[in-house]
Design a protein around this motif. Structure first.
Motif, short mmCIF file in Angstrom:
data_model
loop_
_atom_site.label_atom_id
_atom_site.label_comp_id
_atom_site.label_asym_id
_atom_site.label_seq_id
_atom_site.Cartn_x
_atom_site.Cartn_y
_atom_site.Cartn_z
N UNK A 47 6.84 -27.15 30.29
CA UNK A 47 6.68 -26.02 31.22
C UNK A 47 5.46 -25.15 30.91
N UNK A 48 5.10 -25.05 29.63
CA UNK A 48 3.94 -24.23 29.28
C UNK A 48 2.65 -24.88 29.76
N UNK A 49 2.57 -26.20 29.60
CA UNK A 49 1.37 -26.90 30.05
C UNK A 49 1.28 -26.84 31.57
N UNK A 50 2.43 -27.02 32.19
CA UNK A 50 2.46 -27.18 33.64
C UNK A 50 2.29 -25.85 34.36
N UNK A 51 3.02 -24.83 33.89
CA UNK A 51 3.01 -23.56 34.62
C UNK A 51 1.95 -22.59 34.11
N UNK A 52 1.79 -22.56 32.79
CA UNK A 52 0.91 -21.55 32.22
C UNK A 52 -0.49 -22.09 31.94
N UNK A 53 -0.66 -23.41 32.06
CA UNK A 53 -1.96 -24.00 31.83
C UNK A 53 -2.47 -23.83 30.41
#
Lengths: 332, 309
Positions: free
Chosen positions: A115-121
């Protein structure tokens, strides 16, 4: 209000008729607030939560009406990409069974970081650092090493901690926990709920906690929704609803808690079965199992305020015809 | 899968204090793939299969450069010699070295086998996963397309292709590739139908991940077990198909050789020059055997519940 749900109806259209799983539910959730949703199995608690995140399989499910306003978007009407931006980032969900909610082929690190990679970039190292901190915060010992393990190397309680860490790692505004401790044993339940409470306070996250354990609700929640047959029959602060239940169903649920019985007494059960949701129910859905039911209960009912913070859908209670025993009077 | 190996980290936090007390416990747990590899390594037949397949592949690709003969150099003076120190497997009626032709044929047979399998792997897995995951009308349309292709009689299909486009090795690849992904797509779709109902897929949706990412990262890795097994068994099946086509004269054309061509030539003269049939047939059968052993071993390794021990 952070989340405002108005007249949500989710129906399932099956070969055998239309199942009204959620039938006109309205409620709101304030920032940082914890809302408990209780009710028997099959009364629409989970379907309600899934509807909010668009997780209802369509078909056969369909959201017939309703609005769910969350920070300027209507979760029930927005586009798929808008919904994806909300899911797992601003509203997260924890599922019931931790044994099956983690992908067995991927390392825990891969899944918590996602989720961090996907949402927060975030970059991989930065995300990994945050993920380790999140696992640490939910009480996983030696998180920096453990994060590279596979799900099968974790016990049920530890997996549920991972799920919670995963849900909270993006610092969501709302956490939807669908019976998060039902599959765990009692000692672990308490630990996990305590962790969730602590994290919630730190991050200022609001929570919708679905459960059928009234004890959990009393300990953790600020407000309660009591659901029956896809409708809310009573809502209010924990104190009001448990202290002076204003719907016969809530009172009966309370009476069914074994801990409140004298040892040796037969346990109390609510007679009958929940109604068939394929049938149109005009009046009060609980009437056929209710000891106070009279003719006027067959007329349409709606949730009305008793006091500012205590609402009920019982016509007789609203009219002041009946008094219901509270928790204080049933205990020994 | 793997629940029997659950270790509670709460009770054994220190890496060296595990219940079995073994020293030098790996710092990172093994993946399910690692486990499968371990089980595969303990399977003797599978190990033999793997070793022999690799050996045959390497020798087929390097061998033709090492033998002193060319695959199509005829030498009528030495026609149809039985095996000798100069020609280990003898020569055929035109005096061509059989060993060189076997190695050279192996190149083509193995290339057809692996290439067609790779094609079927890529197309079949993606097609099946998309169809199964998205479901609904799209699934129905995609699967009916597969049914229609299935209904084409393969031999007739190849004959039509050769009649229309002439003899061409690339056509053979195309034809076999076009047919072999169908079963793969069906297998993958069936698996995906099961996997997409799993809670971790639902959890991935709830995390807000996009559909392509979910299919590639969460769905496909979970269906790869049966896929790998089927792929391993597809290689020999495709090689057999190629041999059958070549045997019928529809596949690889002389003077090029493939194992199917060699066996065909050998079978015509087996009562006079038996070595022309025995050597290629032996190499071909052994290769098929080892690939099948490997496939069986992989199936046992990837499905521990189904294994006998």
């Amino acid at each position: 209000m952070l989340l405002d749900v108005d007249n949500l109806r989710t129906y399932f259209h099956s070969r055998h008729g239309t199942v009204r799983a959620v039938d006109g539910v309205s409620f709101s959730l304030g920032a940082g607030e914890t809302l408990g949703v209780v009710g028997e199995s099959g009364c629409g608690k989970s379907v309600m939560c899934m509807s909010l995140l668009g997780l209802i399989p369509q078909p056969p499910g369909r959201i017939e009406s309703g609005r769910a306003r969350f920070g300027g978007v209507d979760l029930l009407a927005c586009s798929a990409s808008e919904l994806r931006a909300v899911r797992g980032c601003r509203i997260s969900m924890v599922f019931q069974d931790p044994m099956t909610s983690l992908n067995p082929y991927l390392r825990v690190s891969t899944q918590v970081v996602e989720p961090l990679l996907y949402h927060k970039g975030l970059s991989q190292p930065a995300a990994l650092e945050q993920a380790i901190a999140a696992l640490d915060a939910v009480g996983i010992p030696d998180a920096a090493r453990r994060i590279h393990a596979y799900p099968y190397e974790f016990s049920g309680g530890m997996r549920q901690r991972v799920m919670i860490a995963m849900a909270l790692v993006t610092r969501p505004e709302i956490l939807i926990a669908d019976e998060p401790t039902t599959a765990l044993d009692v000692t672990v339940q308490a630990q996990i709920l305590e962790r969730v409470r602590t994290m919630q306070r730190e991050l200022g996250t609001a929570m919708i906690l679905v459960t059928h354990d009234l004890g959990v609700v009393a300990g953790v929640c600020d407000r309660i929704l009591v659901m029956y047959a896809g409708r809310i029959v009573e809502s209010g602060t924990v104190r009001a609803v448990f202290g002076t239940p204003a719907h016969p169903y809530t009172a009966a649920l309370q009476k069914s808690i074994p801990a409140l019985h004298r040892k040796g007494d037969p346990l109390y059960t609510i007679g009958g079965q929940p109604p068939d949701l394929r049938r149109e129910i005009a009046g009060c859905a609980f009437a056929e199992r209710c000891e106070f039911a009279v003719e006027c209960c067959q007329r349409p009912v709606e949730l009305r305020p008793l006091t500012a913070e205590h609402w009920t859908a019982c016509t007789r209670r609203l009219a002041g015809d009946i008094t219901l025993p509270g928790a204080g009077t049933t205990s020994r | 899968m793997g629940n029997d190996r659950t270790t509670d980290v709460a009770t054994n936090p220190a890496p060296r204090a595990r219940a079995d007390g073994t020293a030098g416990v790996p710092e990172q747990g093994t993946s399910l793939w690692g486990d499968a590899l371990y089980r595969l390594r303990r399977n003797r037949l599978a190990r033999f299969g793997l070793a022999f397949s690799i050996l045959v592949t390497v020798v087929s690709f390097i061998g033709p450069y090492c033998t002193p003969y060319s695959y199509d150099a005829t030498d009528l003076v030495y026609g149809a010699q039985s095996p000798s120190p100069e020609h280990w497997c003898g020569t055929d009626t035109l005096g061509r070295d059989v060993l060189t032709r076997i190695l050279y044929g192996g190149r083509i047979s193995l290339t057809v086998g692996f290439l067609a399998t790779a094609v079927s792997l890529v197309i079949g897995v993606l097609y099946g996963a998309v169809s199964g995951y998205l479901g609904g009308k799209l699934d129905a349309v995609m699967m009916r397309a597969v049914d229609i292709l299935y209904a084409l009689p393969f031999t007739v299909f190849v004959i039509l292709l050769t009649v229309a486009f002439g003899q061409d090795l690339r056509l053979l690849f195309l034809a076999i590739g076009a047919v072999s992904w169908l079963t793969m797509a069906r297998i993958v779709r069936g698996q995906v139908l099961f996997v997409r109902r799993q809670e971790y897929v639902e959890a991935a949706v709830a995390l807000g991940l996009g559909t392509p990412r979910i299919i590639l990262r969460h769905v496909i890795p979970n269906v790869l077990g049966p896929v790998i097994v089927y792929a391993t068994l597809t290689v020999p099946a495709v090689m057999l198909l190629e041999a059958a086509l070549s045997f019928l004269g529809l596949g690889v054309q002389p003077p090029m050789s493939s194992w199917g061509v060699l066996i065909k030539e050998g079978a015509e003269k087996m009562d006079i020059y038996p070595w022309l049939l025995i050597w290629p047939a032996a190499v071909f059968s052994l290769t098929l055997f080892s690939l099948n052993f490997l496939g069986d071993g992989l199936r046992d390794a990837l499905d521990p519940q189904g294994a006998r021990d």
